[in-house]
Design a protein around this motif. Structure first.
Motif, PDB file in Angstrom:
ATOM      1  N   GLY A   5       0.810  -1.214   0.000  1.00 24.71           N
ATOM      2  CA  GLY A   5       0.000   0.000   0.000  1.00 24.71           C
ATOM      3  C   GLY A   5       0.844   1.265   0.000  1.00 24.71           C
ATOM      4  O   GLY A   5       0.538   2.232  -0.715  1.00 24.71           O
ATOM      5  N   LEU A   6       1.914   1.281   0.779  1.00 27.91           N
ATOM      6  CA  LEU A   6       2.801   2.435   0.810  1.00 27.91           C
ATOM      7  C   LEU A   6       3.478   2.633  -0.537  1.00 27.91           C
ATOM      8  O   LEU A   6       3.580   3.758  -1.039  1.00 27.91           O
ATOM      9  N   PHE A   7       3.929   1.546  -1.146  1.00 32.71           N
ATOM     10  CA  PHE A   7       4.572   1.636  -2.456  1.00 32.71           C
ATOM     11  C   PHE A   7       3.604   2.197  -3.497  1.00 32.71           C
ATOM     12  O   PHE A   7       3.957   3.096  -4.277  1.00 32.71           O
ATOM     13  N   LEU A   8       2.373   1.687  -3.503  1.00 30.83           N
ATOM     14  CA  LEU A   8       1.381   2.176  -4.456  1.00 30.83           C
ATOM     15  C   LEU A   8       1.018   3.630  -4.184  1.00 30.83           C
ATOM     16  O   LEU A   8       0.809   4.420  -5.117  1.00 30.83           O
ATOM     17  N   PHE A   9       0.957   4.018  -2.917  1.00 28.07           N
ATOM     18  CA  PHE A   9       0.664   5.410  -2.584  1.00 28.07           C
ATOM     19  C   PHE A   9       1.782   6.332  -3.054  1.00 28.07           C
ATOM     20  O   PHE A   9       1.503   7.426  -3.556  1.00 28.07           O
ATOM     21  N   ILE A  10       3.036   5.921  -2.907  1.00 27.41           N
ATOM     22  CA  ILE A  10       4.153   6.742  -3.367  1.00 27.41           C
ATOM     23  C   ILE A  10       4.110   6.883  -4.891  1.00 27.41           C
ATOM     24  O   ILE A  10       4.337   7.978  -5.426  1.00 27.41           O
ATOM     25  N   LEU A  11       3.808   5.802  -5.590  1.00 28.41           N
ATOM     26  CA  LEU A  11       3.661   5.896  -7.050  1.00 28.41           C
ATOM     27  C   LEU A  11       2.523   6.837  -7.431  1.00 28.41           C
ATOM     28  O   LEU A  11       2.654   7.654  -8.350  1.00 28.41           O
ATOM     29  N   PHE A  12       1.393   6.741  -6.738  1.00 27.34           N
ATOM     30  CA  PHE A  12       0.255   7.612  -7.017  1.00 27.34           C
ATOM     31  C   PHE A  12       0.592   9.070  -6.715  1.00 27.34           C
ATOM     32  O   PHE A  12       0.225   9.970  -7.482  1.00 27.34           O
ATOM     33  N   ALA A  13       1.270   9.324  -5.608  1.00 29.09           N
ATOM     34  CA  ALA A  13       1.637  10.694  -5.241  1.00 29.09           C
ATOM     35  C   ALA A  13       2.596  11.291  -6.262  1.00 29.09           C
ATOM     36  O   ALA A  13       2.512  12.482  -6.590  1.00 29.09           O
ATOM     37  N   TYR A  14       3.494  10.488  -6.796  1.00 28.05           N
ATOM     38  CA  TYR A  14       4.393  10.967  -7.843  1.00 28.05           C
ATOM     39  C   TYR A  14       3.612  11.270  -9.117  1.00 28.05           C
ATOM     40  O   TYR A  14       3.841  12.286  -9.773  1.00 28.05           O
ATOM     41  N   TRP A  15       2.670  10.406  -9.467  1.00 25.72           N
ATOM     42  CA  TRP A  15       1.860  10.602 -10.662  1.00 25.72           C
ATOM     43  C   TRP A  15       1.007  11.865 -10.554  1.00 25.72           C
ATOM     44  O   TRP A  15       0.807  12.582 -11.534  1.00 25.72           O
ATOM     45  N   MET A  16       0.486  12.146  -9.337  1.00 28.86           N
ATOM     46  CA  MET A  16      -0.338  13.333  -9.123  1.00 28.86           C
ATOM     47  C   MET A  16       0.495  14.607  -8.986  1.00 28.86           C
ATOM     48  O   MET A  16      -0.053  15.701  -8.996  1.00 28.86           O
ATOM     49  N   GLY A  17       1.805  14.465  -8.823  1.00 33.96           N
ATOM     50  CA  GLY A  17       2.664  15.638  -8.680  1.00 33.96           C
ATOM     51  C   GLY A  17       2.819  16.125  -7.257  1.00 33.96           C
ATOM     52  O   GLY A  17       3.321  17.224  -7.023  1.00 33.96           O
ATOM     53  N   TRP A  18       2.373  15.339  -6.288  1.00 31.64           N
ATOM     54  CA  TRP A  18       2.494  15.741  -4.891  1.00 31.64           C
ATOM     55  C   TRP A  18       3.927  15.647  -4.404  1.00 31.64           C
ATOM     56  O   TRP A  18       4.307  16.354  -3.468  1.00 31.64           O
ATOM     57  N   ILE A  19       4.698  14.742  -4.980  1.00 33.16           N
ATOM     58  CA  ILE A  19       6.114  14.603  -4.634  1.00 33.16           C
ATOM     59  C   ILE A  19       6.913  14.690  -5.926  1.00 33.16           C
ATOM     60  O   ILE A  19       6.420  14.376  -7.004  1.00 33.16           O
ATOM     61  N   GLN A  20       8.162  15.129  -5.811  1.00 33.50           N
ATOM     62  CA  GLN A  20       9.026  15.291  -6.960  1.00 33.50           C
ATOM     63  C   GLN A  20      10.267  14.442  -6.791  1.00 33.50           C
ATOM     64  O   GLN A  20      10.764  14.256  -5.685  1.00 33.50           O
ATOM     65  N   SER A  21      10.772  13.962  -7.891  1.00 31.55           N
ATOM     66  CA  SER A  21      12.024  13.217  -7.876  1.00 31.55           C
ATOM     67  C   SER A  21      13.184  14.208  -7.882  1.00 31.55           C
ATOM     68  O   SER A  21      13.219  15.122  -8.707  1.00 31.55           O
ATOM     69  N   THR A  22      14.116  14.030  -6.971  1.00 32.81           N
ATOM     70  CA  THR A  22      15.268  14.934  -6.917  1.00 32.81           C
ATOM     71  C   THR A  22      16.496  14.335  -7.552  1.00 32.81           C
ATOM     72  O   THR A  22      17.468  15.027  -7.811  1.00 32.81           O
ATOM     73  N   GLY A  23      16.495  13.040  -7.809  1.00 31.72           N
ATOM     74  CA  GLY A  23      17.647  12.390  -8.408  1.00 31.72           C
ATOM     75  C   GLY A  23      18.747  12.179  -7.394  1.00 31.72           C
ATOM     76  O   GLY A  23      18.670  12.593  -6.236  1.00 31.72           O
ATOM     77  N   ILE A  24      19.794  11.531  -7.825  1.00 33.48           N
ATOM     78  CA  ILE A  24      20.950  11.273  -6.965  1.00 33.48           C
ATOM     79  C   ILE A  24      22.042  12.263  -7.348  1.00 33.48           C
ATOM     80  O   ILE A  24      22.531  12.243  -8.490  1.00 33.48           O
ATOM     81  N   PRO A  25      22.431  13.136  -6.433  1.00 31.70           N
ATOM     82  CA  PRO A  25      23.495  14.085  -6.775  1.00 31.70           C
ATOM     83  C   PRO A  25      24.845  13.372  -6.855  1.00 31.70           C
ATOM     84  O   PRO A  25      25.152  12.537  -6.020  1.00 31.70           O
ATOM     85  N   TYR A  26      25.580  13.705  -7.869  1.00 31.47           N
ATOM     86  CA  TYR A  26      26.914  13.125  -8.025  1.00 31.47           C
ATOM     87  C   TYR A  26      27.840  14.214  -8.558  1.00 31.47           C
ATOM     88  O   TYR A  26      27.398  15.201  -9.140  1.00 31.47           O
ATOM     89  N   SER A  27      29.113  14.030  -8.344  1.00 29.64           N
ATOM     90  CA  SER A  27      30.087  15.020  -8.826  1.00 29.64           C
ATOM     91  C   SER A  27      31.137  14.301  -9.666  1.00 29.64           C
ATOM     92  O   SER A  27      31.413  13.122  -9.495  1.00 29.64           O
ATOM     93  N   ASN A  28      31.718  15.014 -10.588  1.00 19.35           N
ATOM     94  CA  ASN A  28      32.746  14.445 -11.470  1.00 19.35           C
ATOM     95  C   ASN A  28      34.114  14.724 -10.932  1.00 19.35           C
ATOM     96  O   ASN A  28      34.510  15.633 -10.433  1.00 19.35           O
TER      97      ASN A  28
END
Length: 69
Positions: free
Chosen positions: A46-69
């Motif tokens: 249920g938590l996994f599906l809720f996180i997917l739904f929240a991402y689809w609705m735009g409630w949460i944003q993906s920030t990515g993994i910061p990396y440096s060269n």
């Protein structure tokens, strides 16, 4: 949103602790451990599906993994 997710993780952990308690004290005479583990799996899915739904609705944003060269 982060409070809800943290609360869900606490519920999942509590269900796991309950299953451990039932495993130690019931010694296989009841099915309370099985039901507790089923609840943990249900909460996790249920938590996994809720996180997917929240991402689809735009409630949460993906920030990515910061990396440096």
């Amino acid at each position: 949103m982060s409070v809800f997710i943290a609360f869900a993780f606490l519920l999942i952990g509590a269900s796991l602790v309950c299953a451990l308690y039932f495993m130690m004290h019931d010694r296989g005479t009841t099915k309370r451990m099985v039901y507790s583990l089923m609840a943990r799996v249900g909460l996790s899915i249920g938590l996994f599906l809720f996180i997917l739904f929240a991402y689809w609705m735009g409630w949460i944003q993906s920030t990515g993994i910061p990396y440096s060269n």
